[in-house]
Design an enzyme around this catalytic site. Structure first.
Site, PDB file in Angstrom:
ATOM      1  N   ASP A   1       0.849  -1.200   0.000  1.00 50.28           N
ATOM      2  CA  ASP A   1       0.000   0.000   0.000  1.00 50.28           C
ATOM      3  C   ASP A   1       0.880   1.244   0.000  1.00 50.28           C
ATOM      4  O   ASP A   1       0.695   2.168  -0.790  1.00 50.28           O
ATOM      5  CB  ASP A   1      -0.908  -0.030   1.236  1.00 50.28           C
TER       6      ASP A   1
ATOM      7  N   ASP B   1       2.049   3.847  -3.471  1.00 48.60           N
ATOM      8  CA  ASP B   1       1.799   5.293  -3.519  1.00 48.60           C
ATOM      9  C   ASP B   1       3.102   6.040  -3.796  1.00 48.60           C
ATOM     10  O   ASP B   1       3.144   6.987  -4.579  1.00 48.60           O
ATOM     11  CB  ASP B   1       1.211   5.798  -2.189  1.00 48.60           C
TER      12      ASP B   1
HETATM   13  C1  IPM Z   1      -5.437   1.406  -1.869  1.00 46.91           C
HETATM   14  C2  IPM Z   1      -6.168   2.179  -0.814  1.00 46.91           C
HETATM   15  C3  IPM Z   1      -6.934   1.190   0.052  1.00 46.91           C
HETATM   16  C4  IPM Z   1      -5.925   0.300   0.717  1.00 46.91           C
HETATM   17  C5  IPM Z   1      -7.898   1.821   1.067  1.00 46.91           C
HETATM   18  C6  IPM Z   1      -8.880   2.761   0.399  1.00 46.91           C
HETATM   19  C7  IPM Z   1      -8.623   0.786   1.864  1.00 46.91           C
HETATM   20  O1  IPM Z   1      -5.296   2.955  -0.081  1.00 46.91           O
HETATM   21  O2  IPM Z   1      -6.112   0.713  -2.663  1.00 46.91           O
HETATM   22  O3  IPM Z   1      -4.220   1.487  -1.913  1.00 46.91           O
HETATM   23  O4  IPM Z   1      -5.372   0.645   1.772  1.00 46.91           O
HETATM   24  O5  IPM Z   1      -5.671  -0.761   0.185  1.00 46.91           O
HETATM   25 MG    MG Z   2      -3.307   2.946  -0.840  1.00 55.02          MG
END
Ligand code: IPM
Ligand code: MG
Length: 359
Positions: free
Chosen positions: A246, A250
Site C-alpha cells: 500500500d 503510492d
Molecule cells: C489502496 C487504498 C486502500 C488500501 C484503502 C482505500 C482501503 O489505499 O487501494 O491502496 O489501503 O488498500
Molecule cells: Mg493505498
C-alpha cells in the site's frame, strides 16, 4: 463479457463515465450493469457494500471500479466506512494479486518531482498481496486493558499474519510477471524484525527455485522506500505484502509525476478482476470536471487484457492514451507550459477521437 460498473464516490463517477465512453467506442459487445458502492451506497442503503452490489460483482467477469471515500464519513464505525467496500470486494472475490505499474510516460518526465534522468524510461511493476497481512489479521481489538508496557491503561491492536499458501501464490504471480519483463524480482519485507516477514522471505526463496531464469533479491521495506527515490530504475518487479505494498505503491506512483495516470488490476485465481485507478476519490475536486480520467481508461485496458482476453483492444486504448499525450492534451494534474489544458470529458473525447481515427 459481463462488466460490473461501480463508480463509487467523489470523482469516481466522472472518471468511470469516460472509461465507459472509451469502451463503447470499441467494436466489442459488453454487458454492463452499474451499482452503488462506498459512501454513495451507504447513503442509499446504509451499507458501503450492499448484497446486491456484491452479487453483481461476483457474477461479472470483471469489475470496473472508480473510487470510494469522503471526509464526511470519517466519523462512521469502521465497518460502515466507504473503504470497507473495496476491502470487502477484495476479500469476497479472492482478489489476492494486485498489479500496480508505475510507468513514466516520456511526455510527462517534467511532471515528476524527481530529476528527469532518474525517472525517464521508468517502468516498475509493484505486485502487492491484497487479501492477507495486517489488513485482514485476526485477532484485532481496541480499548482492551493493556498487558504491555503500560498496565492499567487501554490499548488497541491489529495482527499481521500470512499463511504459507498465501505467500506461495503471490510469489508465483510475481515470478511469472517478471518472465514477461526484465526477469528481476525484488521481494520487500521486514525480515530483520518481523516473523511474518522471515516466513515470507523463506517461502519466496523456495518458490524462486522454480524460476531459475529470474533474478531474485530481497530488500527491507525501509531501504526499499529509500531506493525507490534514489535509483528507481533499478527495480523491475517488486513483490510485497499488503501493508508495505500500500505504502510503496503510492510512493512509486509519485515518481511518475502523476498518480492520475496509473491504473491497477486486482486478480483472483481464475483471472476475474477488479480494475481501478491507483488514485482515490479526491473529494476536493469532485464535481468540478477537472479530474484526470486516464488512469481509469488505462484500467479498462488492463481489464480487456487480463479478464476479457482482448489484447488487441487493450493495446488500442494504450496507444490512444499515448497519442493524446503527444497531441498535448493535459488535465490540470499533468499540465505544464506549452500544453493544452482540458477537463475530464474533453480528455475522454480526445481518446475516443484517436480510437475512431485508428479504425
Ligand atoms: C489502496 C487504498 C486502500 C488500501 C484503502 C482505500 C482501503 O489505499 O487501494 O491502496 O489501503 O488498500
Ligand atoms: Mg493505498
Amino acid at each position: 463479457m459481463k462488466i460490473a460498473v461501480l463508480p463509487g464516490d467523489g470523482i469516481g463517477t466522472e472518471i468511470v463515465a469516460e472509461a465507459i465512453k472509451v469502451l463503447n467506442t470499441l467494436d466489442l459487445k459488453f454487458e454492463m450493469e452499474t451499482a452503488l458502492v462506498g459512501g454513495a451506497a451507504y447513503e442509499a442503503y446504509g451499507h458501503p457494500l450492499p448484497e446486491a452490489t456484491l452479487k453483481l460483482a461476483k457474477e461479472a467477469d470483471a469489475v470496473l471500479f472508480g473510487a470510494v471515500g469522503d471526509w464526511k464519513f470519517d466519523q462512521l464505525d469502521r465497518h460502515l466506512r466507504p473503504e470497507q467496500a473495496i476491502l470487502g470486494l477484495r476479500k469476497n472475490l479472492g482478489l489476492f494479486a494486485n498489479f500496480r505499474p508505475a510507468i513514466c510516460y516520456p511526455q510527462l518526465v517534467g511532471a515528476s518531482s524527481l530529476k528527469p534522468e532518474l525517472i525517464a524510461g521508468l517502468d516498475i511493476l509493484i505486485i502487492r498481496e491484497l487479501t492477507g497481512d495486517i489488513y485482514f489479521g485476526q485477532p484485532r481489538g481496541r480499548r482492551v486493558a493493556s498487558d504491555g508496557n503500560f498496565p492499567g491503561t487501554e490499548e488497541a491492536f491489529d495482527t499481521m499474519r500470512y499463511a504459507h499458501p498465501e505467500i506461495e501464490r503471490i510469489a508465483h504471480v510475481a515470478f511469472q510477471a517478471a518472465r514477461k519483463r526484465a526477469k528481476r524480482v525484488t521481494s520487500v519485507d521486514k525480515a530483520n524484525v518481523l516473523e511474518t516477514s522471515q516466513f515470507w522471505r523463506d517461502i519466496v526463496i523456495e518458490v524462486s527455485q522454480q524460476y531459475t531464469d529470474v533474478t531474485l533479491d530481497h530488500m527491507y521495506v525501509d531501504n526499499a522506500a529509500m531506493q525507490l527515490v534514489r535509483a528507481p530504475k533499478k527495480f523491475d518487479v517488486v513483490v510485497t505484502g499488503n501493508l508495505f505494498g500500500d505504502i510503496l505503491s503510492d510512493e512509486a506512483s509519485m515518481l511518475t509525476g502523476s498518480i492520475g495516470m496509473l491504473p491497477s488490476a486486482s486478480l483472483n485465481a481464475t483471472n476475474q478482476g477488479l480494475y481501478e485507478p491507483s488514485h482515490g476519490s479526491a473529494p476536493d475536486i469532485a464535481g468540478k470536471g477537472i479530474a484526470n480520467p486516464l488512469a481509469t481508461i488505462l484500467s479498462a485496458a488492463m481489464m480487456l487484457r487480463f479478464s476479457l482476453k482482448q489484447e488487441v483492444a487493450a493495446e488500442r486504448i494504450e496507444v490512444a492514451v499515448k497519442t493524446v499525450l503527444t497531441q498535448g492534451y493535459r488535465t490540470a494534474d499533468i499540465f505544464s507550459e506549452g500544453t493544452h489544458q482540458v477537463g475530464t470529458v474533453a480528455m475522454g473525447d480526445a481518446v475516443v477521437a484517436v480510437l475512431k481515427a485508428q479504425s
